[in-house]
Scaffold this motif. Structure first.
Motif, PDB file in Angstrom:
ATOM      1  N   GLU A  65      79.579  74.356  85.797  1.00  0.00           N
ATOM      2  CA  GLU A  65      78.875  73.911  84.594  1.00  0.00           C
ATOM      3  C   GLU A  65      78.180  72.569  84.828  1.00  0.00           C
ATOM      4  N   GLN A  66      78.846  71.659  85.532  1.00  0.00           N
ATOM      5  CA  GLN A  66      78.239  70.370  85.836  1.00  0.00           C
ATOM      6  C   GLN A  66      77.032  70.535  86.759  1.00  0.00           C
ATOM      7  N   ILE A  67      77.171  71.379  87.748  1.00  0.00           N
ATOM      8  CA  ILE A  67      76.063  71.632  88.681  1.00  0.00           C
ATOM      9  C   ILE A  67      74.894  72.263  87.942  1.00  0.00           C
ATOM     10  N   ASP A  68      75.179  73.226  87.076  1.00  0.00           N
ATOM     11  CA  ASP A  68      74.117  73.876  86.296  1.00  0.00           C
ATOM     12  C   ASP A  68      73.407  72.863  85.394  1.00  0.00           C
ATOM     13  N   ARG A  69      74.190  71.956  84.782  1.00  0.00           N
ATOM     14  CA  ARG A  69      73.602  70.936  83.906  1.00  0.00           C
ATOM     15  C   ARG A  69      72.710  69.991  84.708  1.00  0.00           C
ATOM     16  N   LEU A  70      73.160  69.570  85.871  1.00  0.00           N
ATOM     17  CA  LEU A  70      72.353  68.686  86.717  1.00  0.00           C
ATOM     18  C   LEU A  70      71.079  69.378  87.197  1.00  0.00           C
ATOM     19  N   ASN A  71      71.193  70.642  87.551  1.00  0.00           N
ATOM     20  CA  ASN A  71      70.001  71.392  87.968  1.00  0.00           C
ATOM     21  C   ASN A  71      69.002  71.526  86.825  1.00  0.00           C
ATOM     22  N   LYS A  72      69.503  71.800  85.628  1.00  0.00           N
ATOM     23  CA  LYS A  72      68.624  71.913  84.464  1.00  0.00           C
ATOM     24  C   LYS A  72      67.984  70.563  84.150  1.00  0.00           C
ATOM     25  N   LEU A  73      68.770  69.512  84.221  1.00  0.00           N
ATOM     26  CA  LEU A  73      68.251  68.166  83.975  1.00  0.00           C
ATOM     27  C   LEU A  73      67.143  67.823  84.972  1.00  0.00           C
ATOM     28  N   SER A  74      67.363  68.142  86.218  1.00  0.00           N
ATOM     29  CA  SER A  74      66.358  67.887  87.255  1.00  0.00           C
ATOM     30  C   SER A  74      65.081  68.679  86.984  1.00  0.00           C
ATOM     31  N   LYS A  75      65.227  69.959  86.746  1.00  0.00           N
ATOM     32  CA  LYS A  75      64.069  70.840  86.538  1.00  0.00           C
ATOM     33  C   LYS A  75      63.311  70.484  85.265  1.00  0.00           C
TER      34      LYS A  75
END
Length: 116
Positions: free
Chosen positions: A19-29
């Motif tokens: 979930e943290q990785i997905d959130r960081l990826n979404k934040l980046s994108k």
């Protein structure tokens, strides 16, 4: 050349949940996407700095700086861009060290929202 007898230090990677990785990826994108949507309205030097923040994963600096530019320069944004910015601001857990990111209730109403 002689080598130290001491073992090499290995850097441990932070343990992150999916979930943290997905959130960081979404934040980046999403932050990069909004930045590129606004690119033609930002001063070139600010745009270059914000792209650097994006490239190195300093998304808090990016979003805070973007908010500052939009508010101080009264850069026009669409309602959809304002909503994207609001979503980005809400994704940050630790935002108290940022002048704009820390106070979405103050920042968002100050944006210059224009019709499409």
């Amino acid at each position: 050349m002689e080598f130290s007898e001491r073992g090499r230090r290995t850097r441990e990677k932070p343990c992150r949940t999916k979930e943290q990785i997905d959130r960081l990826n979404k934040l980046s994108k999403d932050s990069r996407s909004l930045l590129e949507q606004l690119a033609d309205r930002l001063p070139p030097e600010a745009l270059a700095q914000y792209r650097t923040f994006s490239d190195v994963g300093e998304w808090g600096e990016l979003v805070d700086g973007l908010c500052a530019s939009l508010v101080k320069r009264r850069i026009p944004v669409t309602a959809a861009e304002r909503d994207s910015l609001a979503e980005l601001m809400a994704m940050f857990e630790n935002r108290e060290d940022y002048a704009y990111l820390s106070d979405p209730e103050r920042v968002l109403p100050q944006l210059t929202v224009v019709p499409m």
